[in-house]
Design an enzyme around this catalytic site. Sequence first.
Site, mmCIF file in Angstrom:
data_model
loop_
_atom_site.group_PDB
_atom_site.id
_atom_site.type_symbol
_atom_site.label_atom_id
_atom_site.label_comp_id
_atom_site.label_asym_id
_atom_site.label_seq_id
_atom_site.Cartn_x
_atom_site.Cartn_y
_atom_site.Cartn_z
ATOM 1 N N ASP A 1 37.823 43.389 30.774
ATOM 2 C CA ASP A 1 38.192 43.623 32.175
ATOM 3 C C ASP A 1 37.526 44.924 32.606
ATOM 4 O OD1 ASP A 1 39.534 43.405 34.701
ATOM 5 O OD2 ASP A 1 41.025 44.853 34.032
ATOM 6 N N TYR B 1 35.500 47.057 39.763
ATOM 7 C CA TYR B 1 34.382 46.146 40.007
ATOM 8 C C TYR B 1 34.491 45.547 41.424
ATOM 9 C CZ TYR B 1 33.152 45.688 34.954
ATOM 10 O OH TYR B 1 32.759 45.890 33.655
ATOM 11 N N ASN C 1 39.428 38.583 37.477
ATOM 12 C CA ASN C 1 39.059 37.589 38.487
ATOM 13 C C ASN C 1 37.754 37.954 39.173
ATOM 14 O OD1 ASN C 1 41.661 35.669 39.263
ATOM 15 N ND2 ASN C 1 42.233 37.594 38.308
ATOM 16 N N GLU D 1 45.608 51.748 38.497
ATOM 17 C CA GLU D 1 44.845 52.562 37.537
ATOM 18 C C GLU D 1 45.354 54.005 37.514
ATOM 19 O OE1 GLU D 1 42.178 51.929 35.345
ATOM 20 O OE2 GLU D 1 42.382 49.782 35.685
ATOM 21 N N CYS E 1 44.083 38.866 40.639
ATOM 22 C CA CYS E 1 43.522 40.081 40.038
ATOM 23 C C CYS E 1 44.461 40.428 38.891
ATOM 24 C CB CYS E 1 43.479 41.218 41.064
ATOM 25 S SG CYS E 1 43.020 42.817 40.331
ATOM 26 N N HIS F 1 45.144 43.100 37.540
ATOM 27 C CA HIS F 1 45.923 44.329 37.691
ATOM 28 C C HIS F 1 47.274 44.045 38.368
ATOM 29 C CE1 HIS F 1 42.149 46.381 36.827
ATOM 30 N NE2 HIS F 1 42.773 47.546 36.829
#
Length: 272
Positions: free
Chosen positions: A10, A42, A74, A152, A186, A188
């Site tokens: 990832d 990304y 994803n 993050e 996603c 996350h």
Amino acid sequence: MDLRPIGVFDSGLGGLTAVRQLMEQLPGEDIIFFGDTGRVPYGTRSRETIVKYARQDIRFLLQFDIKAIVIACNTADTAAGDTVRQEFHLPICGALRPAAVRAAAVTKNHRIGVIGTSATVRSGAYETILRTLDPAAEVRTVACPLLVPLVENHRYQVGDRAVEIITEEYLRPLRDWGCDTLVLGCTHYPLLWDVIAACMGPAVTLVNSGKEAARALAEELGQADMLSGRETGGTCKYYVSDSTEGFAGMASLFLQRPVGQSVEQIDIERYG
Ligand code: DGL
């Protein structure tokens, strides 16, 4: 029977939500995880850049004689999945198809919402695949570019006002539209599960794309007789492209198991 490890990558911490599912569903498998923490996110990058990154991530993982890859991202799957499946000859399981299959199976009113990064939404991949799987489906996608940086930066708890306000702003149009299924497109976003669930209400089924990717890989390896045959004892080694400092603590939290010394920093640009 195949004792080789499974490679997972990832852009950052999000892929750990898929690793956790893999550990739960396949506790006897060894895993090599690469989180591209030096280049996350990304989701704000061009397709060409994401394809380049995905190729490098896969080349790094291939050093470990892995038997399969999970693209636990994803963004990488929607931008680069088709390309890398043609270039690398091993099973590569992404998050897009398994999550879409699940959403098409659970929706009752055929209104499916999808949230993801800007790159995932721009790709149009979820609309295309969902309409193929369920021609009656109406699909609306919303890009949520602020959610990955929040996660993050360890901001995902219920009660965090900033997170709740931003999430509410992104999700309100989908809730008002009346979708009964929401794909967390996603990896996350499962960390924001409780915040998202509270915002959407109990009538909306959430789909965890990392979990569906793990499920799909387990099925594929089982059918190909490529599982290790072990019931327990799988190990996981973690690699990142930025400092290992914050990673071990966060990873232990997300995975609910100690990560300890098994994390190492590598130079991903060497895998060009
Ligand atoms: N976790 C990734 C995904 O599933 C993307 C995060 C990012 O790097 O933007 O899309």
